[in-house]
Scaffold this motif. Sequence first.
Motif, PDB file in Angstrom:
ATOM      1  N   ALA A  95     -24.403  12.623-152.084  1.00  0.00           N
ATOM      2  CA  ALA A  95     -23.563  11.700-151.019  1.00  0.00           C
ATOM      3  C   ALA A  95     -24.049  10.031-151.218  1.00  0.00           C
ATOM      4  CB  ALA A  95     -23.808  12.355-149.874  1.00  0.00           C
ATOM      5  N   GLY A  96     -25.346   9.961-151.952  1.00  0.00           N
ATOM      6  CA  GLY A  96     -25.458   8.564-151.925  1.00  0.00           C
ATOM      7  C   GLY A  96     -26.197   8.134-150.594  1.00  0.00           C
ATOM      8  N   ALA A  97     -27.018   9.118-150.108  1.00  0.00           N
ATOM      9  CA  ALA A  97     -27.403   8.859-148.614  1.00  0.00           C
ATOM     10  C   ALA A  97     -28.911   8.425-148.904  1.00  0.00           C
ATOM     11  CB  ALA A  97     -27.575  10.190-147.920  1.00  0.00           C
ATOM     12  N   PRO A 105     -37.409  11.060-146.356  1.00  0.00           N
ATOM     13  CA  PRO A 105     -38.018  12.314-146.157  1.00  0.00           C
ATOM     14  C   PRO A 105     -37.998  12.989-144.714  1.00  0.00           C
ATOM     15  CG  PRO A 105     -39.423  10.773-147.144  1.00  0.00           C
ATOM     16  CD  PRO A 105     -38.242   9.959-146.749  1.00  0.00           C
ATOM     17  N   GLY A 106     -37.901  12.103-143.754  1.00  0.00           N
ATOM     18  CA  GLY A 106     -38.132  12.582-142.246  1.00  0.00           C
ATOM     19  C   GLY A 106     -36.599  13.149-142.207  1.00  0.00           C
ATOM     20  N   LEU A 107     -35.639  12.553-142.407  1.00  0.00           N
ATOM     21  CA  LEU A 107     -34.124  12.818-142.529  1.00  0.00           C
ATOM     22  C   LEU A 107     -34.059  14.284-143.191  1.00  0.00           C
ATOM     23  CD1 LEU A 107     -31.828   9.733-142.423  1.00  0.00           C
ATOM     24  CD2 LEU A 107     -31.641  11.671-140.908  1.00  0.00           C
ATOM     25  N   VAL A 108     -34.479  14.481-144.397  1.00  0.00           N
ATOM     26  CA  VAL A 108     -34.243  15.706-144.952  1.00  0.00           C
ATOM     27  C   VAL A 108     -34.805  16.828-144.380  1.00  0.00           C
ATOM     28  CG1 VAL A 108     -35.168  16.810-147.106  1.00  0.00           C
ATOM     29  CG2 VAL A 108     -34.108  14.627-147.376  1.00  0.00           C
ATOM     30  N   MET A 109     -36.034  16.393-143.524  1.00  0.00           N
ATOM     31  CA  MET A 109     -36.750  17.546-142.874  1.00  0.00           C
ATOM     32  C   MET A 109     -35.546  18.023-141.694  1.00  0.00           C
ATOM     33  SD  MET A 109     -38.634  18.404-145.000  1.00  0.00           S
ATOM     34  CE  MET A 109     -39.114  20.067-144.370  1.00  0.00           C
ATOM     35  N   THR A 110     -35.256  16.814-140.894  1.00  0.00           N
ATOM     36  CA  THR A 110     -34.327  17.250-139.666  1.00  0.00           C
ATOM     37  C   THR A 110     -33.100  17.650-140.139  1.00  0.00           C
ATOM     38  OG1 THR A 110     -35.127  15.070-138.682  1.00  0.00           O
ATOM     39  CG2 THR A 110     -32.757  15.830-138.032  1.00  0.00           C
ATOM     40  N   THR A 111     -32.397  17.504-141.191  1.00  0.00           N
ATOM     41  CA  THR A 111     -31.300  18.165-141.708  1.00  0.00           C
ATOM     42  C   THR A 111     -31.864  19.463-142.065  1.00  0.00           C
ATOM     43  OG1 THR A 111     -30.482  16.218-142.684  1.00  0.00           O
ATOM     44  CG2 THR A 111     -29.509  18.145-143.551  1.00  0.00           C
ATOM     45  N   THR A 112     -32.845  19.851-142.776  1.00  0.00           N
ATOM     46  CA  THR A 112     -33.302  21.201-143.010  1.00  0.00           C
ATOM     47  C   THR A 112     -33.378  21.996-142.040  1.00  0.00           C
ATOM     48  OG1 THR A 112     -34.543  20.261-144.849  1.00  0.00           O
ATOM     49  CG2 THR A 112     -35.100  22.408-144.332  1.00  0.00           C
ATOM     50  N   SER A 113     -33.838  21.655-140.699  1.00  0.00           N
ATOM     51  CA  SER A 113     -33.957  22.467-139.596  1.00  0.00           C
ATOM     52  C   SER A 113     -32.418  22.622-138.970  1.00  0.00           C
ATOM     53  CB  SER A 113     -35.082  21.680-138.660  1.00  0.00           C
ATOM     54  OG  SER A 113     -34.612  21.546-137.565  1.00  0.00           O
ATOM     55  N   PHE A 114     -31.936  21.465-139.033  1.00  0.00           N
ATOM     56  CA  PHE A 114     -30.486  21.614-138.583  1.00  0.00           C
ATOM     57  C   PHE A 114     -29.734  22.690-139.047  1.00  0.00           C
ATOM     58  CE2 PHE A 114     -26.191  20.262-138.318  1.00  0.00           C
ATOM     59  CZ  PHE A 114     -25.946  20.050-137.093  1.00  0.00           C
ATOM     60  N   ILE A 145     -24.850   9.667-144.657  1.00  0.00           N
ATOM     61  CA  ILE A 145     -25.901  10.568-144.410  1.00  0.00           C
ATOM     62  C   ILE A 145     -25.346  11.855-143.738  1.00  0.00           C
ATOM     63  CG2 ILE A 145     -27.995  11.353-142.495  1.00  0.00           C
ATOM     64  CD1 ILE A 145     -29.117   8.446-143.126  1.00  0.00           C
ATOM     65  N   VAL A 146     -24.178  11.539-142.778  1.00  0.00           N
ATOM     66  CA  VAL A 146     -23.432  12.660-142.306  1.00  0.00           C
ATOM     67  C   VAL A 146     -22.578  13.180-143.283  1.00  0.00           C
ATOM     68  CG1 VAL A 146     -21.666  12.930-140.602  1.00  0.00           C
ATOM     69  CG2 VAL A 146     -23.157  11.426-139.919  1.00  0.00           C
ATOM     70  N   LYS A 147     -22.209  12.586-144.223  1.00  0.00           N
ATOM     71  CA  LYS A 147     -21.615  13.352-145.488  1.00  0.00           C
ATOM     72  C   LYS A 147     -22.430  14.023-146.031  1.00  0.00           C
ATOM     73  CE  LYS A 147     -17.559  10.942-146.296  1.00  0.00           C
ATOM     74  NZ  LYS A 147     -17.463   9.503-145.987  1.00  0.00           N
ATOM     75  N   ALA A 148     -23.625  13.799-146.317  1.00  0.00           N
ATOM     76  CA  ALA A 148     -24.377  14.797-147.086  1.00  0.00           C
ATOM     77  C   ALA A 148     -24.808  15.891-146.339  1.00  0.00           C
ATOM     78  CB  ALA A 148     -25.899  13.965-147.253  1.00  0.00           C
ATOM     79  N   VAL A 149     -24.734  15.794-144.823  1.00  0.00           N
ATOM     80  CA  VAL A 149     -25.031  17.206-144.172  1.00  0.00           C
ATOM     81  C   VAL A 149     -23.788  18.001-144.194  1.00  0.00           C
ATOM     82  CG1 VAL A 149     -25.746  17.756-141.835  1.00  0.00           C
ATOM     83  CG2 VAL A 149     -26.522  15.671-142.644  1.00  0.00           C
ATOM     84  N   GLU A 150     -22.609  17.043-143.937  1.00  0.00           N
ATOM     85  CA  GLU A 150     -21.331  18.006-144.111  1.00  0.00           C
ATOM     86  C   GLU A 150     -21.311  18.788-145.570  1.00  0.00           C
ATOM     87  OE1 GLU A 150     -18.315  15.293-141.567  1.00  0.00           O
ATOM     88  OE2 GLU A 150     -18.384  14.705-143.427  1.00  0.00           O
ATOM     89  N   LYS A 151     -21.791  18.249-146.829  1.00  0.00           N
ATOM     90  CA  LYS A 151     -21.784  19.026-147.718  1.00  0.00           C
ATOM     91  C   LYS A 151     -22.366  20.505-147.713  1.00  0.00           C
ATOM     92  CE  LYS A 151     -21.859  14.991-151.010  1.00  0.00           C
ATOM     93  NZ  LYS A 151     -20.556  15.305-151.976  1.00  0.00           N
ATOM     94  N   ILE A 152     -23.115  20.643-146.848  1.00  0.00           N
ATOM     95  CA  ILE A 152     -24.102  21.724-146.872  1.00  0.00           C
ATOM     96  C   ILE A 152     -23.871  22.717-145.462  1.00  0.00           C
ATOM     97  CG2 ILE A 152     -25.760  21.387-148.592  1.00  0.00           C
ATOM     98  CD1 ILE A 152     -27.337  20.132-146.444  1.00  0.00           C
ATOM     99  N   VAL A 153     -23.412  22.194-144.576  1.00  0.00           N
ATOM    100  CA  VAL A 153     -22.932  23.038-143.390  1.00  0.00           C
ATOM    101  C   VAL A 153     -21.549  23.379-143.379  1.00  0.00           C
ATOM    102  CG1 VAL A 153     -24.906  22.096-141.718  1.00  0.00           C
ATOM    103  CG2 VAL A 153     -22.693  21.128-141.940  1.00  0.00           C
ATOM    104  N   ASP A 154     -21.220  24.242-142.421  1.00  0.00           N
ATOM    105  CA  ASP A 154     -19.916  24.823-142.336  1.00  0.00           C
ATOM    106  C   ASP A 154     -19.182  23.819-141.103  1.00  0.00           C
ATOM    107  OD1 ASP A 154     -17.914  26.415-143.029  1.00  0.00           O
ATOM    108  OD2 ASP A 154     -18.845  28.362-141.963  1.00  0.00           O
ATOM    109  N   VAL A 155     -18.417  23.020-141.385  1.00  0.00           N
ATOM    110  CA  VAL A 155     -17.911  22.013-140.628  1.00  0.00           C
ATOM    111  C   VAL A 155     -16.729  22.623-139.914  1.00  0.00           C
ATOM    112  CG1 VAL A 155     -17.260  19.949-140.275  1.00  0.00           C
ATOM    113  CG2 VAL A 155     -18.781  20.041-142.287  1.00  0.00           C
TER     114      VAL A 155
END
Lengths: 159, 291
Positions: A95-97, A105-114, A145-155
């Motif tokens: 996503a170019g985030a 690194p912090g965001l990746v861990m937050t997304t991982t837990s999300f 960043i929101v786009k990156a998360v959208e790629k992997i969760v069910d929106v």
Amino acid sequence: MQKQTISLTVNDKKFTLDIDVRQSLADVLRKQGFTSVKQGCGVGECGACTVLVDDMAVDSCIYLAVWADNKKVRTTEGECRNGKLSPVQQAYVDAGAVQCGFCTPGLVMTTTSFLERNRDRKVTREEIRTGHAGNLCRCTGYETIVKAVEKIVDVAEEE
Amino acid sequence: MFPIEKHHMATSIEDAVRALAEDETSQVIAGGTDVLIRLHEGHGDYRNLVDINKLDELREIRMDEEGNVLIGALASFTEILEHDVIRKHVPVIGESVNTVGGPQVRNRGTMGGNICNGAVSADSACAALVHEVDLVIQSPEGERVESIIGFHTGPGRVSLKQGDLLKHFRVRPGNYKGFGASYYKYAMREAMDIATIGCAAAVKLNGEKIGELRLAYTVSAPTPIRCAGAEEVAKGKPLTQETLAEIAKAVEADVRPRTSWRASMEFRLHVIRTLAQRVTRQAAERAGGTF
Ligand code: FES
Ligand code: FES
């Protein structure tokens, strides 16, 4: 000063460490070479130091190292397997985030837990935003960043 | 490193109480989202810590045989807001703690700390006030129960003495059954912010009328408060726009907002009046009423 011995796993590896009770978990992890853990604000505002303790996201700068005794800690180093990025990490790249990368690194861990906490349900864009409200990024403006998360969760479709 | 001088990891409630009573400079540390920040800022008051993080019995959330909802002092905001007992019986407590900080802070921060540190902006305080929660406290002399009403004694001050340890909050059935409740946090940013004004209401209907209104605010006086005047005015009134306007008018005499860098006194009063209507209305609607 008071020393204490703690045992914990970091990214599935066992550690027994003599620590100073005044140390934060961020201090201890960085000293062990987990330098993905960044210290930004040091007061729980920016999330650059986010790690998972027993799969829950915490700001490791305001988490005493003694509390990690007998706990399972995950940092972004441990999320890649056999040289392959985790789906979350890959999504950030795709996503170019990532710009300067300090917050990543912090965001990746937050997304991982999300992601792990919302496995069986659809999430809204709003939930993605509030789910990442504890992480600041000074570069991206959050859109990628929101786009990156959208790629992997069910929106969920917005009404 | 944090400027901690003494750290005692309590092994039981009795051990914590003993350590707290023994040394008058000692302070409880729970989730650390407040104490560690103060230490980081170099606050001298928190150098001697009694750590309760190993006391898992203080983490429990449950309903007891008498229908009281119990919330352990060490239960995190996340644990509270995701718990079925909270969702079912006192959802406004979950809604208010969901407005604290971001996910990382909610995963660590506790309602025990939020109330015991006496912050006038405490997000859980309004909900606690409208449900009139009890605080079950252990001291060297034994256990005692205090009501949240009157627990805040001044800015940043609560009626805890050296050697006191909050064990859990208790919401009695009479204080949640039949009530609809709502909370609104007015802040400058939508997340990671401290309330400019927080407001909770709980309404019990008597037919088509307001049987009982409980209205509470944070940051509207030196401590979190209930609004006796507005509550009196609401009693027996129909669910109409006029009633809401009367409540909003009466509330002015109950509050004492002040000017700070966050907001002026006049603006705060405006928010207080607006929220009196909005939050009371939603609480009444949740109790089954229609306007
Ligand atoms: S460095 Fe931990 S939250 Fe900013
Ligand atoms: S990419 Fe630079 S702070 Fe986020």
